[in-house]
Design a protein around this motif. Structure first.
Motif, PDB file in Angstrom:
ATOM      1  N   ILE A  44       0.835  -1.206   0.000  1.00 19.79           N
ATOM      2  CA  ILE A  44       0.000   0.000   0.000  1.00 19.79           C
ATOM      3  C   ILE A  44       0.866   1.252   0.000  1.00 19.79           C
ATOM      4  O   ILE A  44       0.585   2.230  -0.715  1.00 19.79           O
ATOM      5  N   GLN A  45       1.945   1.227   0.781  1.00 13.13           N
ATOM      6  CA  GLN A  45       2.846   2.380   0.820  1.00 13.13           C
ATOM      7  C   GLN A  45       3.506   2.596  -0.547  1.00 13.13           C
ATOM      8  O   GLN A  45       3.646   3.736  -1.014  1.00 13.13           O
ATOM      9  N   LEU A  46       3.894   1.510  -1.204  1.00 15.55           N
ATOM     10  CA  LEU A  46       4.492   1.624  -2.536  1.00 15.55           C
ATOM     11  C   LEU A  46       3.483   2.140  -3.552  1.00 15.55           C
ATOM     12  O   LEU A  46       3.839   2.920  -4.450  1.00 15.55           O
ATOM     13  N   ALA A  47       2.229   1.720  -3.418  1.00 12.48           N
ATOM     14  CA  ALA A  47       1.189   2.200  -4.330  1.00 12.48           C
ATOM     15  C   ALA A  47       0.995   3.705  -4.178  1.00 12.48           C
ATOM     16  O   ALA A  47       0.784   4.421  -5.167  1.00 12.48           O
ATOM     17  N   GLU A  48       1.072   4.210  -2.949  1.00 12.34           N
ATOM     18  CA  GLU A  48       0.965   5.654  -2.722  1.00 12.34           C
ATOM     19  C   GLU A  48       2.146   6.386  -3.346  1.00 12.34           C
ATOM     20  O   GLU A  48       1.989   7.470  -3.941  1.00 12.34           O
ATOM     21  N   LEU A  49       3.340   5.802  -3.219  1.00  5.94           N
ATOM     22  CA  LEU A  49       4.520   6.405  -3.833  1.00  5.94           C
ATOM     23  C   LEU A  49       4.408   6.385  -5.358  1.00  5.94           C
ATOM     24  O   LEU A  49       4.809   7.342  -6.032  1.00  5.94           O
ATOM     25  N   GLN A  50       3.841   5.314  -5.893  1.00  4.13           N
ATOM     26  CA  GLN A  50       3.652   5.219  -7.328  1.00  4.13           C
ATOM     27  C   GLN A  50       2.742   6.333  -7.835  1.00  4.13           C
ATOM     28  O   GLN A  50       3.052   6.988  -8.845  1.00  4.13           O
ATOM     29  N   GLN A  51       1.653   6.569  -7.138  1.00  2.00           N
ATOM     30  CA  GLN A  51       0.725   7.608  -7.548  1.00  2.00           C
ATOM     31  C   GLN A  51       1.375   8.982  -7.487  1.00  2.00           C
ATOM     32  O   GLN A  51       1.253   9.801  -8.407  1.00  2.00           O
TER      33      GLN A  51
ATOM     34  N   ILE B 127      -0.354  -9.922  -6.605  1.00  2.00           N
ATOM     35  CA  ILE B 127      -0.151  -8.779  -5.706  1.00  2.00           C
ATOM     36  C   ILE B 127      -1.166  -7.686  -6.024  1.00  2.00           C
ATOM     37  O   ILE B 127      -1.797  -7.106  -5.126  1.00  2.00           O
ATOM     38  N   ASN B 128      -1.327  -7.389  -7.296  1.00  2.00           N
ATOM     39  CA  ASN B 128      -2.302  -6.365  -7.689  1.00  2.00           C
ATOM     40  C   ASN B 128      -3.715  -6.750  -7.275  1.00  2.00           C
ATOM     41  O   ASN B 128      -4.493  -5.913  -6.784  1.00  2.00           O
ATOM     42  N   ARG B 129      -4.062  -8.004  -7.466  1.00  2.00           N
ATOM     43  CA  ARG B 129      -5.417  -8.441  -7.112  1.00  2.00           C
ATOM     44  C   ARG B 129      -5.614  -8.478  -5.599  1.00  2.00           C
ATOM     45  O   ARG B 129      -6.665  -8.061  -5.097  1.00  2.00           O
TER      46      ARG B 129
ATOM     47  N   ASN C 271      -1.898  -1.301  -8.556  1.00  2.00           N
ATOM     48  CA  ASN C 271      -1.861  -1.236 -10.022  1.00  2.00           C
ATOM     49  C   ASN C 271      -0.416  -1.110 -10.499  1.00  2.00           C
ATOM     50  O   ASN C 271      -0.081  -0.248 -11.308  1.00  2.00           O
ATOM     51  N   PHE C 272       0.455  -1.978  -9.981  1.00  2.00           N
ATOM     52  CA  PHE C 272       1.865  -1.921 -10.347  1.00  2.00           C
ATOM     53  C   PHE C 272       2.067  -2.403 -11.783  1.00  2.00           C
ATOM     54  O   PHE C 272       1.383  -3.308 -12.260  1.00  2.00           O
TER      55      PHE C 272
END
Length: 410
Positions: free
Chosen positions: A286-293, A316-318, A323-324
């Motif tokens: 979740i933290q990586l997804a926030e960084l991605q955005q 992992i995405n599911r 949405n990596f």
């Protein structure tokens, strides 16, 4: 004369142990990987779970033996232990040199790479001085009272273990690998025009009149057609020049190898390195997804690089509703790039400007200026290194200040 030789031997052997132990302590995961190589080579896979503990333990043992020898602490016991230690590893490196089950013994971590034969002869040289110390151990005494020797021993164990544990839960304080911050990756992949080429020896097996014989390329019977070719074997004599970075490949599932394109981008590039993607926890994902955005909002590219299958990657995405976008790379190479699973790299125009352990990922709000964030991280890392250095210096100075004129035998 003998006292001078004993002092030189003690400091020489001790300094070697200190260096060897320290470069292992700052990279405990690398030490664990090297133990895994040994276990695989000697078919001891059931010991794999001990790789990391043994890597840390070996670093602590080597550094502690070395510092005790240098400062003449418990000289008889330390001399005996170092002699036994070197005897075992000298025999081990002889086996490695003869049979070559692993290409690098890892005696100096990634700081200095030696061939197995170079390591063996290095051990022989050190063994000469260690043997002299062992044979003259009865004449060795320490200038420190027993209680002070014990305090010093404990302080050094805690210090080097602290460095190792810090490097485990963050990133190595010193990075000796070819992917250190400041490295321009494309430059590290260049092979000079005059670089030595690999050297091979080919042996041909021919048969004539039911007699088989081996020929080299020089004495091959080209003019005698009665010889019948049976087989050939090729032996690598010399590997030739190998660039520091030789296996860095980023494979896109649809576009193929996109390494060159990514290394010439003008925009910042974030790579999440995860050799085994199943090790990523939900909180980290979740933290990586926030960084991605946040990175995408600033025009930066963001990929998750793994050696796991794409099926595992999509899980992992599911599972975490992320949405990596995934790339694939070599597992060994990914473990070399960053000692964290996952770990994050910031690359600008092919140069690594930032590396993060998953325990130290920056907040998404700081992605407005990723270069500034990377520089602040490096300043923090330098400060931590200075703190460890000051603590060690204080301990060593204390040992000198507390020196006693009484000769106390351990």
């Amino acid at each position: 004369m003998w006292n001078i030789l004993r002092s030189f031997s003690r400091i020489f052997v001790g300094a070697t142990f200190v260096f060897s132990g320290f470069v292992k302590a700052v990279d405990p995961i690398g030490g664990g990987i090297k133990f895994h190589d040994y276990f695989q080579a000697f078919h001891l896979e059931w010991l794999m779970f001990l790789g990391l503990p043994l890597g840390i333990g070996l670093a602590v043992l080597e550094f502690t033996m070395g510092i005790l020898l240098i400062f003449n602490i418990f000289p008889r016991k330390t001399t005996t232990l170092s002699f036994i230690f070197l005897s075992f590893f000298t025999l081990l490196t002889l086996v490695l040199a003869i049979f070559n089950p692993v290409s690098d013994c890892g005696c100096f971590g990634d700081a200095i790479k030696l061939t197995n034969w170079q390591t063996f002869w290095k051990n022989i040289v050190i063994m000469v001085f260690a043997t002299f110390l062992f044979l003259s151990r009865e004449s060795l005494t320490s200038p420190y009272p027993l209680i002070r020797q014990r305090i010093f021993l404990l302080a050094m164990i805690l210090w080097v273990a602290g460095i190792s544990l810090y490097s485990l839960v963050h990133l190595p304080l010193l990075d000796f690998r070819p992917y250190a911050i400041g490295t321009h990756i494309p430059s590290g992949m260049i092979i000079p025009d005059d670089a030595p080429q690999p050297q091979y020896k080919t042996t041909f097996i021919l048969e004539k009149n039911n007699v088989r014989k081996e020929f080299s390329e020089e004495d091959y019977p080209y003019d005698d057609t009665t010889w019948v070719f049976i087989d050939s074997k090729t032996q690598l004599l010399s590997e030739g020049y190998q660039p520091p970075i030789h296996d860095f490949v980023l494979q896109h599932p649809e576009e193929g190898n996109i390494t060159d394109r990514l290394m010439t981008l003008e925009n910042p590039l974030f790579l999440i390195i995860s050799p085994n993607i199943n090790h990523i926890k939900e909180k980290t994902a979740i933290q990586l997804a926030e960084l991605q955005q946040a990175a995408n909002d600033q025009g930066a590219l963001f990929y998750l690089v793994t050696s796991s299958s794409l099926e595992d990657a999509e899980k992992i995405n599911r599972s975490y509703k992320t949405n990596f976008e995934f790339l694939q790379g070599d597992e060994t190479n990914l473990k070399t790039i960053v000692r964290s699973n996952p770990g994050m790299l910031l690359i600008i125009k092919g140069t690594i400007v930032g590396k993060w352990h998953y325990n130290d990922l920056p907040a998404a709000s700081r992605m407005q200026n990723p270069l500034s964030t990377a520089l602040k991280l490096q300043q923090k890392k330098r400060n931590n290194l200075l703190i460890f250095g000051y603590v060690a210096l204080i301990a060593l100075l204390a040992a000198l200040i507390l020196k006693s004129n009484n000769q106390v035998k351990p």
